[in-house]
Design a protein around this motif. Structure first.
Motif, PDB file in Angstrom:
ATOM      1  N   UNK A  94       6.503  -5.075  -7.501  1.00 51.08           N
ATOM      2  CA  UNK A  94       6.553  -4.116  -6.151  1.00 51.08           C
ATOM      3  C   UNK A  94       7.929  -4.174  -5.362  1.00 51.08           C
ATOM      4  N   UNK A  95       8.445  -5.277  -5.700  1.00 50.25           N
ATOM      5  CA  UNK A  95       9.941  -5.356  -5.101  1.00 50.25           C
ATOM      6  C   UNK A  95      10.990  -4.356  -5.409  1.00 50.25           C
ATOM      7  N   UNK A  96      10.705  -4.243  -6.817  1.00 52.87           N
ATOM      8  CA  UNK A  96      11.778  -3.430  -7.546  1.00 52.87           C
ATOM      9  C   UNK A  96      11.314  -1.777  -7.079  1.00 52.87           C
ATOM     10  N   UNK A  97       9.932  -1.527  -7.264  1.00 58.66           N
ATOM     11  CA  UNK A  97       9.866  -0.212  -6.967  1.00 58.66           C
ATOM     12  C   UNK A  97       9.939   0.108  -5.551  1.00 58.66           C
ATOM     13  N   UNK A  98       9.898  -0.747  -4.561  1.00 59.02           N
ATOM     14  CA  UNK A  98      10.074  -0.861  -3.042  1.00 59.02           C
ATOM     15  C   UNK A  98      11.780  -0.461  -3.033  1.00 59.02           C
ATOM     16  N   UNK A 155       2.995   3.520 -18.518  1.00 53.79           N
ATOM     17  CA  UNK A 155       3.060   2.129 -17.636  1.00 53.79           C
ATOM     18  C   UNK A 155       3.531   2.484 -16.528  1.00 53.79           C
ATOM     19  N   UNK A 156       4.417   3.344 -16.195  1.00 54.16           N
ATOM     20  CA  UNK A 156       5.027   3.734 -14.531  1.00 54.16           C
ATOM     21  C   UNK A 156       3.708   4.226 -13.799  1.00 54.16           C
ATOM     22  N   UNK A 157       3.052   5.031 -14.363  1.00 55.97           N
ATOM     23  CA  UNK A 157       1.798   5.377 -13.526  1.00 55.97           C
ATOM     24  C   UNK A 157       0.889   4.189 -13.220  1.00 55.97           C
ATOM     25  N   UNK A 158       0.997   3.262 -13.934  1.00 53.17           N
ATOM     26  CA  UNK A 158       0.127   2.147 -13.637  1.00 53.17           C
ATOM     27  C   UNK A 158       0.830   1.126 -12.507  1.00 53.17           C
ATOM     28  N   UNK A 159       1.931   1.507 -12.170  1.00 52.52           N
ATOM     29  CA  UNK A 159       2.930   0.564 -11.423  1.00 52.52           C
ATOM     30  C   UNK A 159       3.640  -0.397 -12.347  1.00 52.52           C
ATOM     31  N   UNK A 164       1.023  -1.184  -0.048  1.00 56.10           N
ATOM     32  CA  UNK A 164       0.072  -0.054  -0.008  1.00 56.10           C
ATOM     33  C   UNK A 164       0.908   1.115  -0.162  1.00 56.10           C
ATOM     34  N   UNK A 165       1.976   1.265   0.843  1.00 53.58           N
ATOM     35  CA  UNK A 165       2.820   2.463   0.955  1.00 53.58           C
ATOM     36  C   UNK A 165       3.427   2.486  -0.344  1.00 53.58           C
ATOM     37  N   UNK A 166       3.890   1.511  -1.410  1.00 51.29           N
ATOM     38  CA  UNK A 166       4.512   1.527  -2.381  1.00 51.29           C
ATOM     39  C   UNK A 166       3.712   2.457  -3.474  1.00 51.29           C
ATOM     40  N   UNK A 167       2.435   1.805  -3.259  1.00 49.41           N
ATOM     41  CA  UNK A 167       1.485   2.460  -4.270  1.00 49.41           C
ATOM     42  C   UNK A 167       1.115   3.961  -3.915  1.00 49.41           C
ATOM     43  N   UNK A 168       1.066   4.152  -2.689  1.00 43.93           N
ATOM     44  CA  UNK A 168       0.930   5.551  -2.451  1.00 43.93           C
ATOM     45  C   UNK A 168       2.154   6.663  -2.620  1.00 43.93           C
ATOM     46  N   UNK A 169       3.277   5.926  -2.524  1.00 49.25           N
ATOM     47  CA  UNK A 169       4.591   6.577  -2.800  1.00 49.25           C
ATOM     48  C   UNK A 169       4.715   7.056  -3.977  1.00 49.25           C
ATOM     49  N   UNK A 170       4.366   6.379  -5.116  1.00 52.49           N
ATOM     50  CA  UNK A 170       4.678   6.657  -6.522  1.00 52.49           C
ATOM     51  C   UNK A 170       3.307   7.162  -7.163  1.00 52.49           C
TER      52      UNK A 170
END
Length: 342
Positions: free
Chosen positions: A173-177, A232-236, A117-123
């Motif tokens: 999610x791991x990469x974005x984390x 694509x990045x906006x969609x995660x 959830x925090x990754x989704x909110x962060x980006x």
């Protein structure tokens, strides 16, 4: 049978003890026992004041024990101990501006981990109804068509390729984390756009017509690739990259999958400012944005407060290209032979 005088003396003794002893408090079952903080935690949060020494001639490096190269010795503003810039890990490339704390006094900030959830909110990832839909670009459609042109002509007209995100959502999610952890440790905010703030260069200063010698216009196909990657990045759906910490170089980036040559990774983002304002800046990741005929109007990108993954990619296997997009100059980061890092 004990004499009466002995029993009376014993009663008086017991009575005196009861009168002088402090009453014992019974612990309340509702209130939990108080926990005392360790002294190390109290000292870490306590305010401090720097007391200047009268003589600094005997300062030595706490790492190597040498007092040589005094011009490279940094003094901690809390413990007043010395450290060579090259003895620290990661190495300090330039003398910091303002106060500086040694690794011990700074508390060795731990790399913060982020939940989904925090990754989704962060980006600020936009949630979609169906995550199974894969992005297709016009370049993919053209690949299916029968090509009648020669290979030599095609090679001369090479275009940017969109990055291919990992298919596993948990891996993305791991990469974005890892990126979120690195940005947080550097006290940076995520930004996928160039930012303009009062006191720095205004948006009107970033015009392609000011570039000395001109610059390349972004082709229509490359514009589509850029817009596709941003969507694509906006969609995660991020590039298959992981940000790791190196004890000597700091935060760097490793490939998490095969990446083709000429793949678009990200736009180099950060605060836009005049070069003249950043001559004494200690940021080690500034990127030239515009070299004007009038040097006082030349611009740089400063990713010290805001930026994206381009901030952590070194210059060995990538190439930055300057393009005109909507009349503004932008720096694009594309990959050359990233597979060597796998």
């Amino acid at each position: 049978m004990a004499p009466a005088t002995t029993l009376a003396a014993a009663r008086r003794l017991v009575g005196s003890r009861r009168r002088t002893e402090a009453p014992r408090r019974r612990p309340s079952p509702s209130s939990p026992p108080r926990k005392l903080r360790p002294m190390s935690e109290i000292m870490a949060r306590a305010k401090y004041a720097v007391v200047e020494r009268t003589d600094y001639s005997n300062i030595i490096c706490e790492q190597c024990g040498s007092g040589e190269r005094s011009d490279e010795l940094l003094l901690c503003d809390k413990c007043d101990k010395g450290f060579h810039m090259k003895c620290l890990r990661p190495i300090v490339a330039r003398v910091p501006i303002g106060s500086w704390l040694c690794p011990k006094c700074s508390g060795h900030r731990r790399v913060r981990s982020f939940s989904q959830k925090k990754i989704i909110d962060f980006f600020r990832i936009q949630k979609t109804g169906d995550g199974k839909n894969k992005c297709t670009s016009n370049q993919d459609t053209r690949k299916r068509r029968k090509r009648s042109r020669s290979l030599v002509l095609l090679k001369k007209r090479r275009r940017l390729l969109p990055f291919i995100p990992s298919e596993d959502p948990n891996q993305r999610l791991k990469q974005m984390g890892t990126l979120a952890s690195a940005l947080t440790a550097m006290q940076m905010e995520f930004s996928d756009d160039l930012t303009y703030f009062p006191g720095m260069a205004p948006r009107s200063a970033n015009q392609a017509k000011f570039e000395n010698g001109g610059m390349q216009v972004l082709a229509k196909e490359d514009m589509e690739t850029w817009e596709l990657c941003r969507a694509m990045f906006r969609r995660g759906e991020c590039p298959p990259l992981i940000v790791v910490f190196d004890s000597c170089e700091g935060y760097t980036v490793e490939a998490d999958a095969q990446i083709k040559d000429m793949t678009f990774i990200a736009e180099y983002t950060g605060d836009v400012d005049y070069i003249k304002n950043r001559e004494n800046d200690d940021c080690d990741s500034m990127m030239t944005l515009l070299l004007a005929t009038d040097t006082s109007k030349s611009l740089v990108i400063c990713p010290d407060r805001r930026g994206n993954i381009a901030r952590f990619i070194n210059g060995i296997n990538n190439h930055t290209v300057l393009f005109i997009v909507g009349g503004e100059s932008k720096k694009f980061l594309q990959i050359h032979a990233w597979a060597n890092l796998l």
